[in-house]
Design a protein around this motif. Sequence first.
Motif, mmCIF file in Angstrom:
data_model
loop_
_atom_site.group_PDB
_atom_site.id
_atom_site.type_symbol
_atom_site.label_atom_id
_atom_site.label_comp_id
_atom_site.label_asym_id
_atom_site.label_seq_id
_atom_site.Cartn_x
_atom_site.Cartn_y
_atom_site.Cartn_z
ATOM 1 N N VAL A 87 -55.184 17.949 10.826
ATOM 2 C CA VAL A 87 -54.945 18.211 12.244
ATOM 3 C C VAL A 87 -53.502 17.826 12.551
ATOM 4 O O VAL A 87 -53.102 16.674 12.355
ATOM 5 C CB VAL A 87 -55.919 17.421 13.130
ATOM 6 C CG1 VAL A 87 -55.614 17.660 14.605
ATOM 7 C CG2 VAL A 87 -57.361 17.808 12.817
ATOM 8 N N ALA A 88 -52.713 18.774 13.020
ATOM 9 C CA ALA A 88 -51.300 18.530 13.261
ATOM 10 C C ALA A 88 -51.086 17.557 14.410
ATOM 11 O O ALA A 88 -51.948 17.390 15.282
ATOM 12 C CB ALA A 88 -50.592 19.849 13.554
ATOM 13 N N ALA A 89 -49.932 16.933 14.434
ATOM 14 C CA ALA A 89 -49.584 15.990 15.494
ATOM 15 C C ALA A 89 -49.626 16.679 16.852
ATOM 16 O O ALA A 89 -49.160 17.813 17.010
ATOM 17 C CB ALA A 89 -48.193 15.413 15.242
ATOM 18 N N GLY A 90 -50.192 15.986 17.842
ATOM 19 C CA GLY A 90 -50.222 16.493 19.208
ATOM 20 C C GLY A 90 -51.266 17.544 19.483
ATOM 21 O O GLY A 90 -51.350 18.056 20.611
ATOM 22 N N ALA A 91 -52.088 17.901 18.506
ATOM 23 C CA ALA A 91 -53.101 18.940 18.711
ATOM 24 C C ALA A 91 -54.221 18.431 19.606
ATOM 25 O O ALA A 91 -54.547 17.240 19.609
ATOM 26 C CB ALA A 91 -53.663 19.392 17.366
ATOM 27 N N VAL A 92 -54.815 19.352 20.366
ATOM 28 C CA VAL A 92 -56.022 19.061 21.147
ATOM 29 C C VAL A 92 -57.133 19.919 20.550
ATOM 30 O O VAL A 92 -57.115 21.149 20.664
ATOM 31 C CB VAL A 92 -55.829 19.375 22.641
ATOM 32 C CG1 VAL A 92 -57.138 19.159 23.390
ATOM 33 C CG2 VAL A 92 -54.729 18.499 23.230
ATOM 34 N N VAL A 93 -58.091 19.269 19.893
ATOM 35 C CA VAL A 93 -59.122 19.974 19.144
ATOM 36 C C VAL A 93 -60.393 20.039 19.992
ATOM 37 O O VAL A 93 -61.007 19.010 20.285
ATOM 38 C CB VAL A 93 -59.410 19.272 17.810
ATOM 39 C CG1 VAL A 93 -60.436 20.057 16.997
ATOM 40 C CG2 VAL A 93 -58.123 19.099 17.016
ATOM 41 N N ASN A 94 -60.800 21.245 20.384
ATOM 42 C CA ASN A 94 -61.992 21.421 21.208
ATOM 43 C C ASN A 94 -63.037 22.320 20.551
ATOM 44 O O ASN A 94 -63.999 22.723 21.196
ATOM 45 C CB ASN A 94 -61.620 21.979 22.584
ATOM 46 C CG ASN A 94 -60.983 23.351 22.505
ATOM 47 O OD1 ASN A 94 -60.717 23.861 21.416
ATOM 48 N ND2 ASN A 94 -60.734 23.949 23.659
ATOM 49 N N GLY A 153 -53.420 23.258 14.527
ATOM 50 C CA GLY A 153 -52.429 22.661 15.417
ATOM 51 C C GLY A 153 -52.376 23.423 16.721
ATOM 52 O O GLY A 153 -52.878 24.540 16.842
ATOM 53 N N GLY A 154 -51.754 22.792 17.740
ATOM 54 C CA GLY A 154 -51.570 23.442 19.019
ATOM 55 C C GLY A 154 -52.528 22.949 20.084
ATOM 56 O O GLY A 154 -53.385 22.095 19.853
ATOM 57 N N VAL A 155 -52.362 23.488 21.297
ATOM 58 C CA VAL A 155 -53.198 23.135 22.448
ATOM 59 C C VAL A 155 -53.688 24.428 23.093
ATOM 60 O O VAL A 155 -52.899 25.151 23.710
ATOM 61 C CB VAL A 155 -52.409 22.300 23.468
ATOM 62 C CG1 VAL A 155 -53.300 21.920 24.648
ATOM 63 C CG2 VAL A 155 -51.812 21.050 22.828
ATOM 64 N N PRO A 156 -54.973 24.766 22.955
ATOM 65 C CA PRO A 156 -55.944 24.112 22.070
ATOM 66 C C PRO A 156 -55.647 24.428 20.613
ATOM 67 O O PRO A 156 -54.944 25.398 20.301
ATOM 68 C CB PRO A 156 -57.272 24.725 22.527
ATOM 69 C CG PRO A 156 -56.907 26.084 23.012
ATOM 70 C CD PRO A 156 -55.562 25.943 23.673
ATOM 71 N N ALA A 157 -56.201 23.617 19.707
ATOM 72 C CA ALA A 157 -55.881 23.765 18.287
ATOM 73 C C ALA A 157 -56.446 25.055 17.722
ATOM 74 O O ALA A 157 -57.569 25.454 18.037
ATOM 75 C CB ALA A 157 -56.437 22.573 17.510
ATOM 76 N N LYS A 158 -55.632 25.712 16.888
ATOM 77 C CA LYS A 158 -56.052 26.920 16.181
ATOM 78 C C LYS A 158 -55.697 26.769 14.704
ATOM 79 O O LYS A 158 -54.803 26.002 14.333
ATOM 80 C CB LYS A 158 -55.351 28.147 16.765
ATOM 81 C CG LYS A 158 -55.694 28.423 18.223
ATOM 82 C CD LYS A 158 -54.949 29.652 18.739
ATOM 83 C CE LYS A 158 -55.289 29.914 20.211
ATOM 84 N NZ LYS A 158 -54.557 31.090 20.742
ATOM 85 N N VAL A 159 -56.408 27.526 13.867
ATOM 86 C CA VAL A 159 -56.146 27.464 12.434
ATOM 87 C C VAL A 159 -54.782 28.079 12.131
ATOM 88 O O VAL A 159 -54.503 29.215 12.511
ATOM 89 C CB VAL A 159 -57.252 28.200 11.640
ATOM 90 C CG1 VAL A 159 -56.898 28.225 10.153
ATOM 91 C CG2 VAL A 159 -58.600 27.522 11.848
ATOM 92 N N ILE A 160 -53.934 27.306 11.476
ATOM 93 C CA ILE A 160 -52.611 27.774 11.064
ATOM 94 C C ILE A 160 -52.698 28.445 9.690
ATOM 95 O O ILE A 160 -52.193 29.531 9.482
ATOM 96 C CB ILE A 160 -51.608 26.612 11.047
ATOM 97 C CG1 ILE A 160 -51.489 25.993 12.451
ATOM 98 C CG2 ILE A 160 -50.255 27.066 10.528
ATOM 99 C CD1 ILE A 160 -50.673 24.718 12.486
ATOM 100 N N ARG A 161 -53.360 27.778 8.772
ATOM 101 C CA ARG A 161 -53.582 28.340 7.443
ATOM 102 C C ARG A 161 -54.583 27.472 6.709
ATOM 103 O O ARG A 161 -54.935 26.382 7.149
ATOM 104 C CB ARG A 161 -52.282 28.433 6.647
ATOM 105 C CG ARG A 161 -51.626 27.097 6.322
ATOM 106 C CD ARG A 161 -50.355 27.302 5.522
ATOM 107 N NE ARG A 161 -49.638 26.065 5.249
ATOM 108 C CZ ARG A 161 -49.843 25.291 4.183
ATOM 109 N NH1 ARG A 161 -50.790 25.628 3.301
ATOM 110 N NH2 ARG A 161 -49.153 24.188 3.987
#
Length: 476
Positions: A213-220, A230-238
């Motif tokens: 889980v990348a830094a700063g991500a919000v996992v819902n 990663g991201g807000v909301p978190a999505k699969v990067i790879r």
Amino acid sequence: MPYLAPNGDIEELTARIDALRENIAKLEQAVDRYSRWERAFFPPNGLVRKIVSLFSRSRTRGAPPASPAEPAPSAERENHERGEHLQMGPGCTIAQQVFFDHVDGGCIKIGSSVGLRFGVQLYPYGGRISIADNVIIGAYSTIYGHGDTSIGENTIIASHVVLIPSNHRFNALDVPICHQGISAKGIRIESNVWIGTHAVILDGVTIGTGAIVAAGAVVNRDVPPYSIVGGVPAKVIRQREESLPPLHSFGRRVDIERVQKREAWLLRGTLASLLEAPPVKAGAEPDAEEGSPGEERFPGPDRGLLGSSLFAGSTFCRKARVLDIGSTDGWGPRLLALYAREVVALSPATATPERARSFRKQDNIRWLQGDALAPATAGLAEGSFDVVTAMEAIEHFSRADGRRLVAAAAAMLKPGGVFIATSAFPDTREEADALCATNPHHLYIVTSGEMKALLAEHFSESTLIDNMFIIAIKKS
């Protein structure tokens, strides 16, 4: 303001005293609650600890002398049992100002060798927080347990991470949200997960094994195993993929030793039985060059080779087909086989691999005898191996044969395959000759300059670490 003026009201004073007594009783109840187990984890000069100490003294005035105080808990605690509310396994490291809350009930269960860094806060809030073995939780991270939170083994949680296994209900528009209660599904983090700093994990989420889980991500929402989100909301990067680490990440011996210590600790139970040597045959002459780890005669320098095999296996041999050149007693291949898909252990034609076979059976090892300078004569196809290892082997060959050994290793590798070797590679010929003279089994010691030039002939990339550890990648 004085409690009683010269002409003050006695009833007003009595009411003030009653109110003060009621407040003292409430504080004493809080002191009792903390003294059960949380008290041990407060910093020595913390405000709450001062209050606890103050009221403990005030309540024991006139009482019989108390027994001597128990010593302050050490940073490393073993076999902790704090009643039914907190259980802690051996080898845990708890930093200062770690806070365990039990005001609203619930329980906290912590496995062995868990590290809780400065300022970590755990709030069960009537639920359960379960932390498995070998978990690290970074400074100032906060974990709630309303709907139960579980963290799998070997997980890394960075600093300032928040896990919140609950949500406020907000269905009714005419009722304040704070009065509508909560829903709590829980959070489940599986093993070998890495959560970056300032990430937030919300209720109902499962994070799969090996995910990042990348830094700063919000996992819902759930995170698939071995994925990077990663991201807000978190999505699969790879998705994570098996890949070789960059050679520059192992620039010093300490980088290798760090991996060795980790693997030795993780596999400590397996290693204890795997490396137990069979008895030396009656009448056999002890030979330090053929000692085994379970024997007292096993030489000290060779014990370091156990770590070299652990490093090679864990870093480059996972699910790989491996050729180990120069195997004799076979403990090196044994360790490599803990990680590899298959290990072919090639012993010199003059050696007898009976002792190697007498160890505990491992189905993914094939023992062969043959010429290390021409492995194809033992029925091995060129270009069929992902990794070739030659631990402490090249010094047992002449200068010309040492060059042939490296060439043979390169020939057995697939394009992009890895060659790993250990020996002493001094900077000067004088040092090399002096070192060679100290051991009758050694025929020629290759200098660092000679080895670098030789590797450049067969490999696209190579590194020589502290004049003793070679990692090289074959040209594609």
